[in-house]
Each structure stands twice: as C-alpha cells, then as structure tokens.
Design an enzyme around this catalytic site. Structure first.
Site, PDB file in Angstrom:
ATOM      1  N   CYS A 153       0.828  -1.204   0.000  1.00  0.00           N
ATOM      2  CA  CYS A 153       0.000   0.000   0.000  1.00  0.00           C
ATOM      3  C   CYS A 153       0.864   1.256   0.000  1.00  0.00           C
ATOM      4  O   CYS A 153       0.470   2.288  -0.553  1.00  0.00           O
ATOM      5  CB  CYS A 153      -0.947  -0.003   1.196  1.00  0.00           C
ATOM      6  SG  CYS A 153      -0.139  -0.102   2.803  1.00  0.00           S
ATOM      7  N   HIS A 212      -1.359   1.790   7.448  1.00  0.00           N
ATOM      8  CA  HIS A 212      -1.878   1.579   6.090  1.00  0.00           C
ATOM      9  C   HIS A 212      -1.820   2.895   5.326  1.00  0.00           C
ATOM     10  O   HIS A 212      -2.094   3.972   5.891  1.00  0.00           O
ATOM     11  CB  HIS A 212      -3.322   1.061   6.146  1.00  0.00           C
ATOM     12  CG  HIS A 212      -3.928   0.835   4.803  1.00  0.00           C
ATOM     13  ND1 HIS A 212      -3.440  -0.097   3.905  1.00  0.00           N
ATOM     14  CD2 HIS A 212      -4.986   1.432   4.179  1.00  0.00           C
ATOM     15  CE1 HIS A 212      -4.174  -0.076   2.804  1.00  0.00           C
ATOM     16  NE2 HIS A 212      -5.110   0.851   2.950  1.00  0.00           N
TER      17      HIS A 212
END
Length: 871
Positions: free
Chosen positions: A287, A827
């Site tokens: 990510c 994230h």
C-alpha cells in the site's frame, strides 16, 4: 483480394494481432480531434495521413447489403483509400462534417481527451490542470472481418451477425449506414498502411492466400446516443456534432490490435467511471507503493510526458541510472492506469524492477511511502536525464558575491549535469547559510531540492505519569503527571519534575525505570533522548538528600512467601512484590540495614487496631511442617523472578535481609546485625524476605501500585498546526547536531555551526513531506498532529527569498499520500483531485469519490501541490 465467406475454415482467418503487437487505434470524430489539436500549439510534425471513403461493397459481387434488411444480412462495404491527404492539418474547417472521423494512436487520443476535459473545467470556472475526469460512457464490442484489396487500393469490411450479439449488430448497422451522408475516415495513426504493406509483402513472397481475412474486434464507445443527435441543430444554426464532440468525453470507438483472440471491456457496459480512476492491487504490504504511485500517476506534465513518446528521452548510458528500466516500468504502469475501461492493475512488473534496483523495497514488508517516492523521482530523473556526458563541476562558495550571481551559477552547474522532465517539473532550489560560532565565517551555498521535509512544531509535548517516593519514608508514594517535550532530553524531564515536586534546595531526584519489581535502569544521563522512554514503561522518582560526599545508594527489593502448586503438590515459593525503596548511606560504618529498611516502610504500615491478636497463618505452618519432614524447600526453584542462591534456607518466620549482585539476580550473603557489611561499590542491592504474618502489618497493595508512563487508551487532545507554521519551523535557523558538524574553512576545525535555509527557486510541482515519523536507536514514533493545509491557494510569496521574475508563488493541492495507524501496522492510501471539487480516495484496488470536506485529516503525510497559472 476478396474476403472469406462467413462459413469458411478458421484457418483462413488471420488475426489482426499479427500486426503491430499491442498497438491501439481510436476511432474519434474528426472535429473533436481537430479542436484539441488546434488549441494546443506545437511544433509541426510530419505525418502520413490517409483518407478513406466508404463505398458499396462491389468486392462482394453485388451492391451493398445494409439498412433495407439489416437484421437478416451481413454488413458489407469497402473503405477506399483516396491517397495521402490532410497532411499537417491542411483540411479546412468547413470541410469537416458529422460523418468525418479520425483514427489516432492511443497517445494522441488520451491527450486529446485530457485537453477536452481541462477545457470543460475552464468553462466552468475551475482552474484545474489535472489530467482525468473523463467519462467512459457505454461500451460494446463489434467484430469486423477485413480483407486487403490491392487492385482497388481498398479495405473490404464485413460485419457478420454470426460474430456479434443481436444488440451490438443493430448498433453497428446504424453507425455504418451509408444511406445518408458519406462516411469518411482519416487515418492519422498510420496503422492502416501496415495492412497494405504486409499484404504486399506476402504477395511478393508467394505466401498470399486466397480469401484471407483479418479479424478485428472493435470497441464502440458511446456512439449510440450521438447517432440520435447527428441531425439536430445548435441555436446558431450550425450542425450539432456527436455527443463526443460537444463534451469532449464520448464519441470514440476503439480499434485494438491485440494478442488475445478477443478484447473484452474490463468492466460492465454503462458502468460509471472515469479515465485514470484505476486502482492498484495490493501485492502484500504494498500500500505504501500504491499510494505514491497514484499521486505521481496524476501529476500534471508527468501524465502528459509518459502518455507521449517518452521512450525517446531514455538515457541508456547513464551510470547513475537503471538502463531506463525504471522509467519504462513506470511508463507502462501509468499507461495501464489511464487505459480506457481499465480495471484494477497488479503492479507486479514495477514491483520486480523496484526490488531489483532498490533491494530495501524487496519482499513484502511495510515501508515508507515518502522513501519510495524519493527513490522513484531520483531514479526516473537519472533514467530520463538528457545529459549524456556529465561535465565535472566544482562547487564554489559565495565568497561575498551577490546571492543572485551565486544562485544562477549553482543552477547552471546543476543543469549542466541534470536535465530531465523531473528537473523541469519537480526540482527547486534553496539557499543554505552556515555561520561558524567561533570565527563567524559565513558560507553560502545553493542546493537543489526535489521535495521539502517539514517538521511539525506543535506536536512537541508529551504527557508522562510517574510515581514519586519520599526521601525518608515519612509519606506515601505520590502519582505525578508532567508535560515534557516529545523529542526532548532527560534534563527536560528532570526540570519538569523539580517544578512539579516543589523540590527544596537540599534534595535531589533520582529517576528510575522499574520492571518486575526491580530497578532495571537509572535515567541519569541528561543528554539522552526522551524517546527512549516508551509509553508502557513504569518510572519511579526517588527524592533523596543532597550529598557532597557522593555516598553510596542502597536499593531494597521485597519478596514474600506464596503457595504454588507444582506437580499436584503445594509448595511455598518466594515471590517478588512492590516498588523498590532507595535511600542514601550517609554513614557507611554505622550502617543498620534493617532499621533503615523499616523506616522507609513506615508510611505503608497499617493501623494497629486492624489486626487481631492470634491471626492464624496456615501457609507458614504448612511450610514449617514440610521443612521438618525433609529439611529443604523448593522456594528458590519454582519462581523465575526470584533471586537464586546455592544454599536454600528454610522459610523463616522472621524478616531476613540479603546482599545481592549488581543486578539483584543472585544472593551473595545474609546481612547480620552482629557482622558489619563491607561496602565496596556506590550502589548496594539488598533483598528483603518477609514472613507472611509480619508482612500483614503493611499495605502491600499500595506499595505495589505503579502506573505506566502513558496509560493505554488515554489521549491528549489532538494538536493542530498550520502548514505555514511547519514551513516557518523549517526555515528557522538552528545549530547543527553533534553528529553533523561542519568543517569551517576559517578555523580549520569541525564546528557546530548555525544553519539557516531559505527558499530561492520554487518548482512547478511542489512536494511537501510532513515529518510525522521519528526514529531513535531503540524505537520509532509517529506524530498524529492535525496539519491544516490550504487546498486552493497555498501562497508562498512571503517565504521566497528572491523574486526572480516568476509570475506566481501560489499553489493548488492535487494529491495526498495518507498514512493511518502506527509505525509497524499502518496503512497507506491516496487522495487525488479530479477537477472541480471532485476528489477520489485510492485505497489499493478500491477507488471511490470522497467529499472535499473530508480530505484534510491527521493522516496526511505527503502533499502534492501544482503551481497556479495567473490570469
């Protein structure tokens, strides 16, 4: 050459994919294409542009079969090559009708789509230079069979019912109807000439087959609505063009010459979407990479560059580059993201190239998106560096010359070695001033930058909970909360504690960390960083009398006897408990350990009326009985936190004290009143073992109560800071660190100089990195402060040191790389602007629209700004 019949053998049909690999050619309205070309001034490009006119299919042995019985017959017609016309834009405005179309390459089409999109936003008053926001419209496939007719210089076209669905065939009949205006197609891509050249080559080699066909799947985009509007009129009386002409979005059909037997649209017909709104698959903790890639893939100028003929600028000979492999991998990935109808793209090829040239990003661990961005921008620059042979350039100090002269010299030297699209768009220049604190020598240099890393000045405080113990045992422990600089030093904590304790002049403080009822660390070095203290640590502060003689410290630890079941049998075990007690031995010769220990414990003693006279203690009796049976005890063998000794004494009904080693792990000897203790070190560790009955006289719960530095779930109110404050902190002068000394040419020594940065030259694309992450030897921290950053008007005019004629220093935000969570398990996502007030959230493969009010969060990590163009 005639086309094969519909019931011919599959072996006689040749796929178009044998021509030109993965090339795509787009079928667009000529007016739409010319509007984009005429509006964008560029150098003349020589193109071989071929005109085709559609005629009845005489090559099929009869008149054209079409509208009269369209649902029972195949569509048959010829595209006759009229010759090389329309070169260098010679076709006049009046000659373009609603039945004129153009074949253009994928690069041409995407650039034209982008121009129409930006032009539409300008009409709405939206100053957006962002590529994107182009609707796909309805998509449906039509299969064509083509044959080259060398004798008539034509392409024979057949659209068969057997190759197409009923609905697609109906639409094809309307699009290619020849009963109204003449259909003309201008090939600007140059692809159709390949059909004739290949066919001629096969004939000369004796390989031409009779009735050979080429099968092409044509992707039709949004032309069904435009057909309905083709005869309507505008208010000014001019002919209304197709829907694709008026809005710059639809009205395109795609010829794809691919390797697969059929081309299917990756998505559903009628599904809403826009060009560039394509997700990236998470390959496993990628990510961070996806976030940076999406921001770069929507960066103006870079999109135009990589959708164009960027391969011509690849530098294969640059020893600092990667033989163009990173640039090619990024360019292919960007084109995939901007392909019409694209679905989620797995960036495996790019990831493999990245791991090859940057091993730190190999594997599937989480990384920093800004570190990836820095590597990628530098790698793209070197792969695309237009300088083939870098000259040697020696950096010179200003030596009192005007800053403008020195800055221009540095920039010319930099450009002599570095010239690429990355330098053109992303690089700026700042002034670096160093002042020697001894001889006052001033050194001025001008260095390029690719991004600005800004500190977060307001997130400097940290709340810490500690326990304070009295110096002589006359008061109970006190819980204390202090605020200290988050990146401060131990001396900052000491100052805060002195103030909070109202410490008298004759006392001092000893700060320790306690773990498993032992002191494991003395926080005595004033220059150590406070980042060494974790939120889960337990700190105890001891108030001690000042001592000019530096007398030894005595540390008391506690153990009590507890029952433990081992092998089905009950066995007494020594168990550590409570906060260690610390005092100073002012008189070593008259040292009475037991009296000193009991004095320090006096504040924990329970009221005398709390007890009864004859309190039974079955554990003690049981332990005594076991000792009478075999003369041994397992108290030392069954407790991992206990002190170990070679001779194991019996559980005793009286308090006993033992000297231990420096770590308090093993017993050295028992302390006896009649035997003096020989103190050899500056710190004495004593273990106190309690009989159960006597320990009941003390409040052991209070003695054992010890809070963590920062309790789980408790948070300070979120701090807020403006982006301008971060920039001011970045530009504030500060001394260099002890590990970053500067060699002063005046003193001929390394000095801790004063450094000052100033912005001198700003790039078109300004990347701002917010320094949320801090690293120390033992741990990592993340700053969760909310940074208030401008969206539409970041004005840096008051922060630029030199106004060199640049028209504006105002910027508009177009992308954000976000980081959520902690350092280890966070994230990354990206927010991207797509014109107007439309923003999209790119969360790996998931892409969805987000309101503009929600894009400013404390997760913002890297900000991407583009310079505004003044009216």
């Amino acid at each position: 050459m005639s086309a094969a019949s519909s019931d011919e053998s599959p072996d006689s049909t040749q796929r178009i994919d044998s021509y030109n690999g993965e090339q795509r050619v787009y079928f667009v309205p000529l007016r739409w294409w010319k509007d984009a070309q005429d509006a964008v001034p560029s150098e003349p490009v020589e193109r071989k542009e071929v005109l085709y006119t559609a005629t009845t299919g005489l090559s099929y042995g009869g008149p054209m079969k079409l509208i009269n019985n369209i649902f029972n017959s195949d569509i048959l017609f010829d595209l006759r090559r009229e010759g090389d016309t329309l070169q260098n834009g010679e076709t006049g405005e009046a000659s373009v009708s609603g039945r004129d179309f153009a074949l253009v390459s994928s690069d041409m089409w995407l650039q034209a789509l982008k121009w129409h999109h930006d032009d539409k936003n300008t009409e709405r008053g939206v100053k957006s230079f962002s590529a994107g926001g182009v609707d796909k419209g309805d998509v449906y496939p039509v299969q064509l069979r083509l044959s080259v007719l060398q004798e008539t210089n034509s392409l024979a076209v057949k659209i068969s019912k057997k190759d197409n669905s009923v609905e697609c065939f109906r639409r094809a009949c309307k699009i290619f109807s020849l009963d109204s205006e003449q259909l003309r197609i201008w090939d600007i891509s140059g692809q159709t000439t390949l059909f004739f050249e290949s066919d001629l080559s096969n004939s000369m080699d004796g390989q031409q087959q009779t009735d050979q066909e080429m099968l092409l799947e044509l992707q039709i985009y949004g032309l069904s609505d435009s057909i309905k509007l083709k005869d309507s009129k505008k208010e000014d009386g001019s002919t209304q063009q197709t829907n694709g002409i008026t809005n710059g979005i639809n009205g395109g059909s795609t010829f794809r010459f691919g390797r697969s037997n059929s081309l299917s649209f990756l998505g559903k017909a009628g599904e809403a979407g826009t060009l560039g709104l394509t997700g990236l698959q998470n390959l496993g903790n990628t990510c961070f990479m996806n976030s940076s890639l999406q921001c770069l893939a929507h960066t103006p100028k870079l999109v135009d560059f990589f959708l164009g003929e960027y391969s011509r600028e690849i530098n294969l000979d640059n020893p600092l580059g990667m033989k163009g492999e990173i640039a090619l991998a990024f360019g292919d990935l960007l084109r995939s993201l901007w392909a019409p109808g694209a679905s989620t793209v797995p960036p495996r090829t790019f990831k493999a190239k990245l791991a090859r040239f940057a091993p730190q990003f190999s594997g599937f661990n989480q990384h920093d998106s800004q570190e990836l961005l820095a590597f990628l921008l530098d790698g793209l620059h070197e792969d695309l560096n237009r300088v083939k042979n870098k000259p040697y350039v020696e950096a010179k100090d200003g030596d009192g010359r005007p800053d403008e002269e020195v800055a221009d010299e540095y920039w010319r030297n930099h450009m002599a070695r570095n010239d690429s699209i990355i330098v053109d768009v992303c690089q700026g220049q700042y002034k670096s001033t160093l002042v020697c604190p001894v001889c006052k020598k001033v050194s001025v240099m001008f260095d390029p930058f690719m991004y600005l890393s800004l500190p977060l000045p307001c997130t400097s405080m940290r709340t810490m909970d500690l326990t304070v113990m009295s110096a002589d045992g006359d008061s109970l422990p006190v819980s204390l909360t202090v605020d200290v600089p988050k990146f401060g030093k131990f001396e900052d904590l000491h100052k805060a504690l002195v103030t909070a304790c109202s410490l008298p002049d004759d006392e001092t403080l000893l700060v320790t960390e306690v773990y498993n009822n032992k002191i494991i660390r003395f926080l005595e070095e004033p220059t150590d960083s406070l980042t060494l203290i974790r939120d889960g640590d337990k700190l105890v502060v001891y108030r001690l009398k000042k001592d000019a003689n530096n007398s030894p410290l005595i540390v008391f630890m506690h153990q009590k006897l507890e029952e433990q079941i081992i092998g089905g049998k009950s066995s007494p075990t020594w168990k550590a408990f409570g906060i260690p007690l610390v005092s100073r031995l002012n008189d070593v010769e008259t040292f009475d350990a037991e009296n000193l220990y009991l004095k320090l414990l006096s504040s924990f003693k329970m009221p005398t009326d709390f007890f009864t006279e004859n309190l039974e203690n079955p554990i003690e009796e049981e332990a005594t009985d076991k000792a009478d049976d075999d003369g041994t005890t397992s108290a030392e063998d069954t407790n991992s936190t206990d002190v170990k000794e070679t001779t194991e004494p019996l559980p005793d009904p009286v308090l006993r004290l033992y000297l231990t080693d420096d770590r308090g792990n093993s017993i050295e000897s028992e302390i006896l009143k009649e035997k003096p203790v020989n103190i050899k070190s500056k710190r004495v560790n004593v273990l106190a073992r309690w009989p159960v009955k006597e320990l009941d006289a003390y409040d052991t719960c209070l003695l054992s109560s010890l809070p963590e530095v920062s309790k789980f779930g408790t948070k300070r109110p979120q701090e807020s800071v403006s982006l301008y404050k971060c920039l001011e902190a970045f530009l504030t002068e500060e001394p260099l660190g002890p590990d970053d000394m500067w060699y002063c040419p005046g003193c001929k020594e390394h000095r801790q100089a004063i450094k000052k940065l100033d912005l001198w030259r700003l790039p078109e694309i300004l990347v701002i990195h917010l320094k949320r992450f801090s690293y120390s030897r033992f741990m990592k921290n993340k700053l969760e402060a909310y940074v208030d950053f401008p969206l539409d008007d970041l004005d840096l005019s008051s922060y630029i040191s030199y106004k060199n004629g640049q028209t504006t220093y105002r910027y508009m935000l177009y992308a954000i790389s976000n980081h959520y969570g902690s350092m280890g398990g966070g994230h990354y996502t990206a927010y991207v602007h797509h014109g107007g007030d439309r923003w999209y959230d790119f969360d790996d493969s998931h892409v969805h629209q987000i309101s503009q009010e929600k894009i400013k969060t404390s997760a913002a990590y890297v900000l991407f700004y583009k310079r505004l163009v003044e009216d």
